[in-house]
Design a protein around this motif. Structure first.
Motif, PDB file in Angstrom:
ATOM      1  N   GLN A  98       6.069 135.554  -4.938  1.00 30.40           N
ATOM      2  CA  GLN A  98       5.519 134.917  -6.141  1.00 30.40           C
ATOM      3  C   GLN A  98       4.015 134.754  -5.956  1.00 30.40           C
ATOM      4  O   GLN A  98       3.521 134.660  -4.856  1.00 30.40           O
ATOM      5  CB  GLN A  98       6.128 133.525  -6.337  1.00 30.40           C
ATOM      6  CG  GLN A  98       7.631 133.523  -6.443  1.00 30.40           C
ATOM      7  CD  GLN A  98       8.125 134.355  -7.611  1.00 30.40           C
ATOM      8  OE1 GLN A  98       7.587 134.252  -8.708  1.00 30.40           O
ATOM      9  NE2 GLN A  98       9.110 135.192  -7.376  1.00 30.40           N
ATOM     10  N   PHE A  99       3.305 134.694  -7.056  1.00 23.94           N
ATOM     11  CA  PHE A  99       1.885 134.391  -6.952  1.00 23.94           C
ATOM     12  C   PHE A  99       1.474 133.479  -8.095  1.00 23.94           C
ATOM     13  O   PHE A  99       2.147 133.401  -9.116  1.00 23.94           O
ATOM     14  CB  PHE A  99       1.032 135.659  -6.935  1.00 23.94           C
ATOM     15  CG  PHE A  99       1.142 136.508  -8.160  1.00 23.94           C
ATOM     16  CD1 PHE A  99       0.272 136.326  -9.225  1.00 23.94           C
ATOM     17  CD2 PHE A  99       2.123 137.487  -8.246  1.00 23.94           C
ATOM     18  CE1 PHE A  99       0.369 137.111 -10.356  1.00 23.94           C
ATOM     19  CE2 PHE A  99       2.216 138.272  -9.382  1.00 23.94           C
ATOM     20  CZ  PHE A  99       1.347 138.091 -10.434  1.00 23.94           C
ATOM     21  N   GLU A 100       0.379 132.772  -7.872  1.00 24.82           N
ATOM     22  CA  GLU A 100      -0.084 131.776  -8.829  1.00 24.82           C
ATOM     23  C   GLU A 100      -1.464 132.170  -9.311  1.00 24.82           C
ATOM     24  O   GLU A 100      -2.267 132.687  -8.551  1.00 24.82           O
ATOM     25  CB  GLU A 100      -0.178 130.400  -8.144  1.00 24.82           C
ATOM     26  CG  GLU A 100       1.110 129.923  -7.504  1.00 24.82           C
ATOM     27  CD  GLU A 100       2.177 129.580  -8.514  1.00 24.82           C
ATOM     28  OE1 GLU A 100       1.823 129.299  -9.682  1.00 24.82           O
ATOM     29  OE2 GLU A 100       3.364 129.607  -8.144  1.00 24.82           O
ATOM     30  N   THR A 101      -1.735 131.853 -10.579  1.00 26.80           N
ATOM     31  CA  THR A 101      -3.085 132.095 -11.076  1.00 26.80           C
ATOM     32  C   THR A 101      -3.910 130.816 -11.020  1.00 26.80           C
ATOM     33  O   THR A 101      -5.097 130.832 -11.293  1.00 26.80           O
ATOM     34  CB  THR A 101      -3.058 132.646 -12.509  1.00 26.80           C
ATOM     35  OG1 THR A 101      -2.224 131.802 -13.290  1.00 26.80           O
ATOM     36  CG2 THR A 101      -2.505 134.054 -12.527  1.00 26.80           C
ATOM     37  N   GLY A 191       3.087 143.182 -11.604  1.00 26.48           N
ATOM     38  CA  GLY A 191       3.647 142.435 -10.479  1.00 26.48           C
ATOM     39  C   GLY A 191       3.257 142.987  -9.118  1.00 26.48           C
ATOM     40  O   GLY A 191       3.514 142.369  -8.086  1.00 26.48           O
ATOM     41  N   ASN A 192       2.631 144.122  -9.103  1.00 27.53           N
ATOM     42  CA  ASN A 192       2.291 144.802  -7.858  1.00 27.53           C
ATOM     43  C   ASN A 192       0.860 144.423  -7.467  1.00 27.53           C
ATOM     44  O   ASN A 192      -0.091 145.119  -7.771  1.00 27.53           O
ATOM     45  CB  ASN A 192       2.425 146.309  -8.081  1.00 27.53           C
ATOM     46  CG  ASN A 192       2.407 147.093  -6.786  1.00 27.53           C
ATOM     47  OD1 ASN A 192       2.271 146.526  -5.697  1.00 27.53           O
ATOM     48  ND2 ASN A 192       2.530 148.394  -6.891  1.00 27.53           N
ATOM     49  N   VAL A 193       0.721 143.265  -6.827  1.00 30.52           N
ATOM     50  CA  VAL A 193      -0.596 142.642  -6.675  1.00 30.52           C
ATOM     51  C   VAL A 193      -1.185 142.767  -5.268  1.00 30.52           C
ATOM     52  O   VAL A 193      -2.390 142.628  -5.079  1.00 30.52           O
ATOM     53  CB  VAL A 193      -0.527 141.135  -7.045  1.00 30.52           C
ATOM     54  CG1 VAL A 193      -0.143 140.980  -8.506  1.00 30.52           C
ATOM     55  CG2 VAL A 193       0.448 140.373  -6.157  1.00 30.52           C
ATOM     56  N   HIS A 194      -0.346 143.017  -4.287  1.00 30.56           N
ATOM     57  CA  HIS A 194      -0.743 142.824  -2.889  1.00 30.56           C
ATOM     58  C   HIS A 194      -1.923 143.706  -2.465  1.00 30.56           C
ATOM     59  O   HIS A 194      -2.884 143.240  -1.854  1.00 30.56           O
ATOM     60  CB  HIS A 194       0.481 143.090  -2.007  1.00 30.56           C
ATOM     61  CG  HIS A 194       0.329 142.737  -0.572  1.00 30.56           C
ATOM     62  ND1 HIS A 194      -0.250 143.590   0.354  1.00 30.56           N
ATOM     63  CD2 HIS A 194       0.690 141.638   0.122  1.00 30.56           C
ATOM     64  CE1 HIS A 194      -0.218 143.030   1.548  1.00 30.56           C
ATOM     65  NE2 HIS A 194       0.346 141.833   1.441  1.00 30.56           N
ATOM     66  N   GLY A 195      -1.865 145.002  -2.782  1.00 37.81           N
ATOM     67  CA  GLY A 195      -2.918 145.921  -2.337  1.00 37.81           C
ATOM     68  C   GLY A 195      -4.272 145.583  -2.938  1.00 37.81           C
ATOM     69  O   GLY A 195      -5.302 145.607  -2.254  1.00 37.81           O
ATOM     70  N   SER A 196      -4.273 145.242  -4.230  1.00 34.56           N
ATOM     71  CA  SER A 196      -5.528 144.888  -4.902  1.00 34.56           C
ATOM     72  C   SER A 196      -6.087 143.588  -4.340  1.00 34.56           C
ATOM     73  O   SER A 196      -7.307 143.428  -4.198  1.00 34.56           O
ATOM     74  CB  SER A 196      -5.295 144.729  -6.408  1.00 34.56           C
ATOM     75  OG  SER A 196      -4.695 145.882  -6.939  1.00 34.56           O
ATOM     76  N   ASP A 227       6.659 150.600  -2.177  1.00 36.94           N
ATOM     77  CA  ASP A 227       7.231 150.608  -3.520  1.00 36.94           C
ATOM     78  C   ASP A 227       6.832 149.323  -4.257  1.00 36.94           C
ATOM     79  O   ASP A 227       6.140 148.466  -3.699  1.00 36.94           O
ATOM     80  CB  ASP A 227       8.757 150.778  -3.467  1.00 36.94           C
ATOM     81  CG  ASP A 227       9.447 149.647  -2.725  1.00 36.94           C
ATOM     82  OD1 ASP A 227       8.895 148.526  -2.653  1.00 36.94           O
ATOM     83  OD2 ASP A 227      10.550 149.878  -2.198  1.00 36.94           O
ATOM     84  N   GLN A 228       7.293 149.175  -5.477  1.00 36.65           N
ATOM     85  CA  GLN A 228       6.883 148.020  -6.292  1.00 36.65           C
ATOM     86  C   GLN A 228       7.335 146.700  -5.668  1.00 36.65           C
ATOM     87  O   GLN A 228       6.733 145.664  -5.890  1.00 36.65           O
ATOM     88  CB  GLN A 228       7.463 148.123  -7.707  1.00 36.65           C
ATOM     89  CG  GLN A 228       7.103 149.406  -8.442  1.00 36.65           C
ATOM     90  CD  GLN A 228       5.655 149.438  -8.888  1.00 36.65           C
ATOM     91  OE1 GLN A 228       5.009 148.409  -8.957  1.00 36.65           O
ATOM     92  NE2 GLN A 228       5.140 150.622  -9.164  1.00 36.65           N
ATOM     93  N   GLY A 229       8.407 146.738  -4.880  1.00 43.80           N
ATOM     94  CA  GLY A 229       8.930 145.519  -4.279  1.00 43.80           C
ATOM     95  C   GLY A 229       8.296 145.166  -2.947  1.00 43.80           C
ATOM     96  O   GLY A 229       8.686 144.193  -2.313  1.00 43.80           O
ATOM     97  N   GLY A 230       7.332 145.970  -2.492  1.00 39.84           N
ATOM     98  CA  GLY A 230       6.647 145.650  -1.246  1.00 39.84           C
ATOM     99  C   GLY A 230       7.337 146.178  -0.012  1.00 39.84           C
ATOM    100  O   GLY A 230       7.097 145.706   1.094  1.00 39.84           O
ATOM    101  N   GLY A 231       8.197 147.173  -0.195  1.00 35.09           N
ATOM    102  CA  GLY A 231       8.844 147.813   0.953  1.00 35.09           C
ATOM    103  C   GLY A 231       8.319 149.219   1.144  1.00 35.09           C
ATOM    104  O   GLY A 231       8.074 149.935   0.172  1.00 35.09           O
ATOM    105  N   GLY A 232       8.131 149.621   2.393  1.00 33.54           N
ATOM    106  CA  GLY A 232       7.665 150.975   2.689  1.00 33.54           C
ATOM    107  C   GLY A 232       8.347 151.474   3.937  1.00 33.54           C
ATOM    108  O   GLY A 232       9.207 150.795   4.499  1.00 33.54           O
ATOM    109  N   THR A 233       7.967 152.652   4.380  1.00 38.28           N
ATOM    110  CA  THR A 233       8.566 153.222   5.576  1.00 38.28           C
ATOM    111  C   THR A 233       7.492 153.542   6.608  1.00 38.28           C
ATOM    112  O   THR A 233       6.328 153.758   6.276  1.00 38.28           O
ATOM    113  CB  THR A 233       9.318 154.525   5.255  1.00 38.28           C
ATOM    114  OG1 THR A 233       8.373 155.487   4.784  1.00 38.28           O
ATOM    115  CG2 THR A 233      10.394 154.303   4.192  1.00 38.28           C
ATOM    116  N   LEU A 234       7.928 153.583   7.861  1.00 34.28           N
ATOM    117  CA  LEU A 234       7.006 153.918   8.951  1.00 34.28           C
ATOM    118  C   LEU A 234       6.400 155.300   8.767  1.00 34.28           C
ATOM    119  O   LEU A 234       5.208 155.492   8.989  1.00 34.28           O
ATOM    120  CB  LEU A 234       7.766 153.904  10.284  1.00 34.28           C
ATOM    121  CG  LEU A 234       8.055 152.546  10.888  1.00 34.28           C
ATOM    122  CD1 LEU A 234       8.932 152.737  12.122  1.00 34.28           C
ATOM    123  CD2 LEU A 234       6.762 151.854  11.253  1.00 34.28           C
TER     124      LEU A 234
END
Ligand SMILES: [Ca+2]
Length: 412
Positions: A98-101, A191-196, A227-234
């Motif tokens: 979750q994130f807050e503004t 919803g895909n905020v982490h990288g930015s 992916d959009q949910g924040g999961g990736g692979t090695l």
């Protein structure tokens, strides 16, 4: 030397030669191939394999299952393959998806203030000339505070559409590459905020918005693999690390982790030392001591790496942050951090947010002293912390002003 000694050393040499020439075995090359006791806890991806070749390359191979992979891929070219492991999932080190503004009781720039980042900006040290790789979730290329900072791959920008103009294996990678979607630019959802968010902490441009990025004149090479949910692979992470390395970055930010073993990732990070690239890793958010419960890449002990814990605006160590006197080098602000997200700004918490403060500071130090070595940058960041009582190697928290003084002392 008597005859007996000569005989013994001759025997040793022939034993060594025999060992070098001996037939490789499938189980030796791929320890997880059997149903044996070889244990690597945690999830594995049953139909994808990380192959480390004798020449040092690491590639990802898909096969129907383990047995098909062994028969059709591994056995026919066993001599050229050094090691195989299953591909595995890794996750973002954001404390809460979750994130807050809005945040209560927290200044939007408490982190920048606490580490005295303005002391560098006021001296004209702003990260100019330094490229930073963000290996993460998708970065919004169009955000006004990020888009001016994208490093331009001029061969592709001046080249032809649909052609790999610079011959690096990626068609039209004008700015970066999307290793999840296998295309030049990631698809951005709100919803895909982490990288930015991570990219903004490191280098949000001061001229095009209100967020003061730590190194606002550094340039960004984004490579997303989540992916959009924040999961990736090695496998995708390794490709992304190698991609940003080839684009000339000095610093790579890795705000993810969670795998319990990986030879391929470890060797990929180990190889960064020779290229002089600093790999900055989030310690993780399980509140664990990594000495007892190691996870990777956080708990790699490698000369190219710094692992970062998180602090709060009270300057206490964050309860969610993993710690370790052996593997976590220093801490940085990581709670209620305000930064760029698609369409605006938001607060996020996690060691994911702490690592980028250090990545941005490394870019500042390299812009002040371009001739500094990886070892000197790493030493300057660790020598200059504000010493606290945190359970990390240096005991302390990042300080930009003191780190800049320290790199000038180390590199006169
Ligand atoms: Ca290309």
């Amino acid at each position: 030397m008597d005859v007996r000694a000569i005989k013994v050393s001759g025997l040793l040499i022939s034993l060594l030669v025999m060992a070098a020439c001996s037939q490789k075995s499938v189980s030796g090359t791929f320890p997880e191939s059997g149903n044996s006791a070889f244990a690597c806890d945690g999830f594995k991806i049953e139909n994808r394999f990380l192959v480390e070749w004798e020449d040092g390359r690491i590639t990802t191979v898909e096969a129907e299952n383990k047995n098909v992979f062994i028969e059709k891929f591994l056995k026919p070219q066993l001599d050229q393959i050094r090691y195989v492991e299953f591909d595995r999932p890794v996750w973002l080190n954001q404390e809460d998806m979750q994130f807050e503004t809005t945040a209560i009781g927290t200044q939007t720039t408490w982190g920048q203030a606490m580490i005295e980042a303005d002391s560098a900006w006021n001296q004209g040290v702003r990260g100019q000339g330094v490229k930073v790789g963000v290996v993460d979730a998708a970065v919004d290329y169009t955000h006004p505070q990020l888009s001016p900072r994208l490093d331009a791959n001029t061969a592709e920008i001046n080249g032809q559409g649909g052609v790999d103009d610079d011959g690096n294996g990626y068609v039209d990678d004008k700015y970066g590459w999307d290793f999840y979607g296998n295309k030049p630019q990631p698809t951005i959802t709100s919803g895909n905020v982490h990288g930015s968010h991570v990219a903004g902490i490191i280098l949000a441009d001061h001229n095009t918005g209100t967020l003061p990025g730590i190194a606002p004149r550094a340039s960004l090479v984004p490579a997303n693999f989540m992916d959009q949910g924040g999961g990736g692979t090695l496998g995708a992470a390794i490709n992304a690390i190698n991609y940003v390395s080839s684009r000339g970055v000095k610093v790579i930010n890795a705000s993810w982790g969670g795998t319990y073993c990986s030879s391929s990732l470890k060797n990929t990070v180990r190889a960064l030392e020779q290229k002089g690239i600093l790999f900055v890793v989030a310690a993780g958010n399980e509140g664990n001591d990594l000495d007892i419960q190691p996870e990777f890449p956080a708990a790699f002990d490698l000369p190219a790496q710094l692992t970062i814990g998180a602090t709060r605006s009270s300057d206490f160590f964050a309860g969610f942050s993993n710690s370790s006197y052996k593997y976590v080098h220093l801490a940085a602000p990581g709670d209620q951090i305000y930064s760029t997200v698609p369409g605006g700004y938001a607060y996020l918490s996690g060691t994911s947010m702490a690592a980028p403060f250090v990545s941005g500071t490394a870019a500042l130090l390299w812009s002040a002293k371009p001739q500094a070595t990886l070892a000197q940058i790493r030493q300057a960041l660790m020598n200059s912390v504000d010493v606290k009582d945190y359970r990390v190697m240096t005991r302390g928290r990042l300080n930009v002003r003191k780190a800049l003084d320290e790199i000038r002392r180390l590199v006169p």
